[in-house]
Design a protein around this motif. Sequence first.
Motif, PDB file in Angstrom:
ATOM      1  N   ARG A 296       7.952  13.017   3.329  1.00  0.00           N
ATOM      2  CA  ARG A 296       8.040  14.339   2.208  1.00  0.00           C
ATOM      3  C   ARG A 296       7.469  15.504   2.904  1.00  0.00           C
ATOM      4  NH1 ARG A 296       6.002  13.008  -3.653  1.00  0.00           N
ATOM      5  NH2 ARG A 296       7.458  11.238  -4.104  1.00  0.00           N
ATOM      6  N   PRO A 297       8.051  16.627   2.274  1.00  0.00           N
ATOM      7  CA  PRO A 297       7.378  17.895   2.595  1.00  0.00           C
ATOM      8  C   PRO A 297       5.850  18.005   2.547  1.00  0.00           C
ATOM      9  CG  PRO A 297       8.681  18.070   0.824  1.00  0.00           C
ATOM     10  CD  PRO A 297       8.973  16.725   1.318  1.00  0.00           C
ATOM     11  N   ARG A 298       5.073  18.536   3.324  1.00  0.00           N
ATOM     12  CA  ARG A 298       3.754  18.477   3.403  1.00  0.00           C
ATOM     13  C   ARG A 298       3.118  19.373   2.392  1.00  0.00           C
ATOM     14  NH1 ARG A 298       3.932  17.333   9.480  1.00  0.00           N
ATOM     15  NH2 ARG A 298       4.547  15.094   9.328  1.00  0.00           N
TER      16      ARG A 298
ATOM     17  N   GLY B  98      10.206   8.610   0.009  1.00  0.00           N
ATOM     18  CA  GLY B  98       9.007   9.198  -0.125  1.00  0.00           C
ATOM     19  C   GLY B  98       7.491   8.506   0.467  1.00  0.00           C
ATOM     20  N   ASP B  99       7.894   7.400   1.022  1.00  0.00           N
ATOM     21  CA  ASP B  99       6.436   6.539   1.516  1.00  0.00           C
ATOM     22  C   ASP B  99       7.036   6.113   3.051  1.00  0.00           C
ATOM     23  OD1 ASP B  99       4.300   4.857   1.602  1.00  0.00           O
ATOM     24  OD2 ASP B  99       4.099   5.332  -0.738  1.00  0.00           O
ATOM     25  N   ASP B 100       6.114   5.103   3.411  1.00  0.00           N
ATOM     26  CA  ASP B 100       6.493   4.852   4.662  1.00  0.00           C
ATOM     27  C   ASP B 100       7.562   3.900   4.773  1.00  0.00           C
ATOM     28  OD1 ASP B 100       4.230   5.426   6.694  1.00  0.00           O
ATOM     29  OD2 ASP B 100       3.077   4.906   5.057  1.00  0.00           O
TER      30      ASP B 100
ATOM     31  N   LEU C 110       0.907  -1.125  -0.112  1.00  0.00           N
ATOM     32  CA  LEU C 110      -0.099   0.069  -0.048  1.00  0.00           C
ATOM     33  C   LEU C 110       0.914   1.325   0.011  1.00  0.00           C
ATOM     34  CD1 LEU C 110      -2.555  -1.239   2.632  1.00  0.00           C
ATOM     35  CD2 LEU C 110      -2.982  -0.757   0.403  1.00  0.00           C
ATOM     36  N   ARG C 111       0.587   2.174  -0.776  1.00  0.00           N
ATOM     37  CA  ARG C 111       1.392   3.313  -0.977  1.00  0.00           C
ATOM     38  C   ARG C 111       0.511   4.607  -0.463  1.00  0.00           C
ATOM     39  NH1 ARG C 111       4.751   2.214  -6.393  1.00  0.00           N
ATOM     40  NH2 ARG C 111       4.887   4.714  -6.220  1.00  0.00           N
ATOM     41  N   ARG C 112       1.484   5.794  -0.528  1.00  0.00           N
ATOM     42  CA  ARG C 112       0.637   7.151  -0.116  1.00  0.00           C
ATOM     43  C   ARG C 112      -0.003   7.751  -1.340  1.00  0.00           C
ATOM     44  NH1 ARG C 112       5.204  10.122   3.516  1.00  0.00           N
ATOM     45  NH2 ARG C 112       5.343   8.361   5.096  1.00  0.00           N
ATOM     46  N   ASP C 113       0.450   7.326  -2.395  1.00  0.00           N
ATOM     47  CA  ASP C 113       0.291   8.045  -3.908  1.00  0.00           C
ATOM     48  C   ASP C 113      -1.024   7.571  -4.457  1.00  0.00           C
ATOM     49  OD1 ASP C 113       1.307   5.843  -4.830  1.00  0.00           O
ATOM     50  OD2 ASP C 113       3.063   6.754  -5.552  1.00  0.00           O
TER      51      ASP C 113
ATOM     52  N   HIS D  98       0.459  14.113   3.731  1.00  0.00           N
ATOM     53  CA  HIS D  98       1.290  13.217   3.046  1.00  0.00           C
ATOM     54  C   HIS D  98       0.648  12.582   2.037  1.00  0.00           C
ATOM     55  CE1 HIS D  98       4.666  13.953   5.468  1.00  0.00           C
ATOM     56  NE2 HIS D  98       4.255  13.235   6.529  1.00  0.00           N
TER      57      HIS D  98
ATOM     58  N   GLU E  97      -0.644  15.074  -0.849  1.00  0.00           N
ATOM     59  CA  GLU E  97       0.446  15.608  -1.528  1.00  0.00           C
ATOM     60  C   GLU E  97       0.964  14.620  -2.623  1.00  0.00           C
ATOM     61  OE1 GLU E  97       3.908  16.973   0.213  1.00  0.00           O
ATOM     62  OE2 GLU E  97       4.712  17.285  -2.204  1.00  0.00           O
TER      63      GLU E  97
ATOM     64  N   ALA F  46      -2.582   4.035   2.017  1.00  0.00           N
ATOM     65  CA  ALA F  46      -2.414   4.035   3.396  1.00  0.00           C
ATOM     66  C   ALA F  46      -1.102   4.780   3.968  1.00  0.00           C
ATOM     67  CB  ALA F  46      -2.497   2.586   3.682  1.00  0.00           C
TER      68      ALA F  46
ATOM     69  N   LEU G 133      10.282   1.008  -5.219  1.00  0.00           N
ATOM     70  CA  LEU G 133       9.646   2.388  -4.389  1.00  0.00           C
ATOM     71  C   LEU G 133      10.938   2.962  -3.717  1.00  0.00           C
ATOM     72  CD1 LEU G 133       7.301   4.371  -4.140  1.00  0.00           C
ATOM     73  CD2 LEU G 133       6.551   2.903  -2.373  1.00  0.00           C
TER      74      LEU G 133
END
Lengths: 328, 328
Positions: B4-6, B40-42, A156-159, A235, A238, A222, B37
């Motif tokens: 990452r910067p928010r 920039g992610d968890d 699961l990624r943020r993007d 996060h 963005e 997530a 990846l």
Amino acid sequence: MAQRPRHREAPLTKEFARIAWLERLFARTHERGTVVLGIGDDAAVLRPASRLLVWTTDACVENVHFKLSWLSAEDLGWHSYNAAVSDLAAMGARPSGALSSLALPCSIDRKIWQGIARGQARAAKALDCPVIGGNLTRASEVSIHTTAIGEARRPLRRDGAKVGDEVWLVGGVGAAAAGLSVLMRVPEAKWNSAMRTCVNVWRRPKALLQEGLGLIGNANSAIDISDGLAGDAGHIAEASGVSLVLDAEAIESAIPTRAKTVSSLLGCSALDFALTGGEDYALLATGKSARRPSFARRIGIVERGQGVWLESSQKKVRLRAGFDHFSS
Amino acid sequence: MAQRPRHREAPLTKEFARIAWLERLFARTHERGTVVLGIGDDAAVLRPASRLLVWTTDACVENVHFKLSWLSAEDLGWHSYNAAVSDLAAMGARPSGALSSLALPCSIDRKIWQGIARGQARAAKALDCPVIGGNLTRASEVSIHTTAIGEARRPLRRDGAKVGDEVWLVGGVGAAAAGLSVLMRVPEAKWNSAMRTCVNVWRRPKALLQEGLGLIGNANSAIDISDGLAGDAGHIAEASGVSLVLDAEAIESAIPTRAKTVSSLLGCSALDFALTGGEDYALLATGKSARRPSFARRIGIVERGQGVWLESSQKKVRLRAGFDHFSS
């Protein structure tokens, strides 16, 4: 723990005695097929079942993340380990193992470093994420750098948040920040039961691994909430190029009653604790309404635009920032 | 770098500005298929080609491993990165990537942390081991915890030395320790050319990855020399249940001439520097005479018994210990 004591027959020097003790303690945490070689060589050797690995590192530093007077050494080991593994939960990964890089003052009491290690070992057992190596060094302050690997077929990624997604919260928010405020502002002799509960939430977070696995195939994005709901929602917004609109009432309902009680006693806003306080290690995700798992609470929606907004019956305001290690 | 910067549109806070800068710098270090990846992610996501992973972590702490006056920030980034990756070399692994957990004082000059990162990025390029994530935190002193993963079909271990093996040294020993002594004892204005050379060996070690790969299929055991030849030979001896008998003359011949010159100027024994000083990041291995690669130097033999012995034409003495982080 990359090293072993060299001369067992000679009087053990402090470092090697410590490593030998840690080696015995942590050996009990790994009885799994993926670990080919644990503590005692230049590096650990793993044979993961799948080819997609999720890999994170996290730090807990004295006087930045904690004071030794705020929690027991075992709490500290537990807390730091769960904080690191929480990143795997956020990616929907199943843990393979962790390495612990521990920095300790020369003069540290044996009870403290052994307590830290016991807390790590307990967390390792509870999370099924063995400690398979690490490093031990001197420093002027205690710090624990934990690196963890997990396996995930589809991380699961943020993007991945999409316009029209719901925003989901998994777990409670606000209690850890309330507990931390108690630790900083109220002498222990004056704690009531609600305060004690919140302090324990801060001291003993739990990485939501099962829930993270349950998000796979359901969530589009997530993250774990380590810096505060507002910042971590930022996060996702963005990274995904969207706007997250959070529902103040829905967030209020995710704040445990005891955290509200404590907030009120401290003259603080429970919603503020929820929005800006991290360390509950709840998960924040987005996904289609029809895919929302039973353990996830709807707390907002994903819209076109940017930033994070808080909506109540009265108004809609834009939220900013979380915890900044270099300005607070 | 898990974050990452928010709010790029808002004035960037220090932490997020730093992370954004690091993200851009380190992005250039990974153009490889194994990184799914990056920053920039968890967590980072890797897809290694093979199933056997070698995983290590190493720390460089201010006032323990270095003083900021001893080396440039870029040297520090380079040094700490090579020290960590050297563990992969010792296992005969090919690097997949690394995470950097960086702790910095709040007040640190931008030139310093950017220099550290530039040194890490250069080392990452030179070693073909990309920086794919990490963590950034405040602390009262600078520390760099680097975790690295590599792939190895048959990892070299410490416990494989066999009676009758030769002891092999790959790379030089003693120059880094001589350089460190210069840094601690001689003002820079008084350095001669030999001193400068040794200081540079300490500042800019190189993980011997190609040589580590060349040991696979030839060596029965291996380790990198981070704590001194005597101590690290002791690790092999203990793990393998054998005795290592080192040849003083052969070790002398592995000490660079400039390290001998410096030792003599400082009134020290070059052999002592070689035996007890780490940080050359040479490799120590054992194997059958017929399997010795051209780049390895024979410096002893493996016998029945225990411990590490130093043999010269006059005598045979037992060696003890290396650098102990908690007693020196």
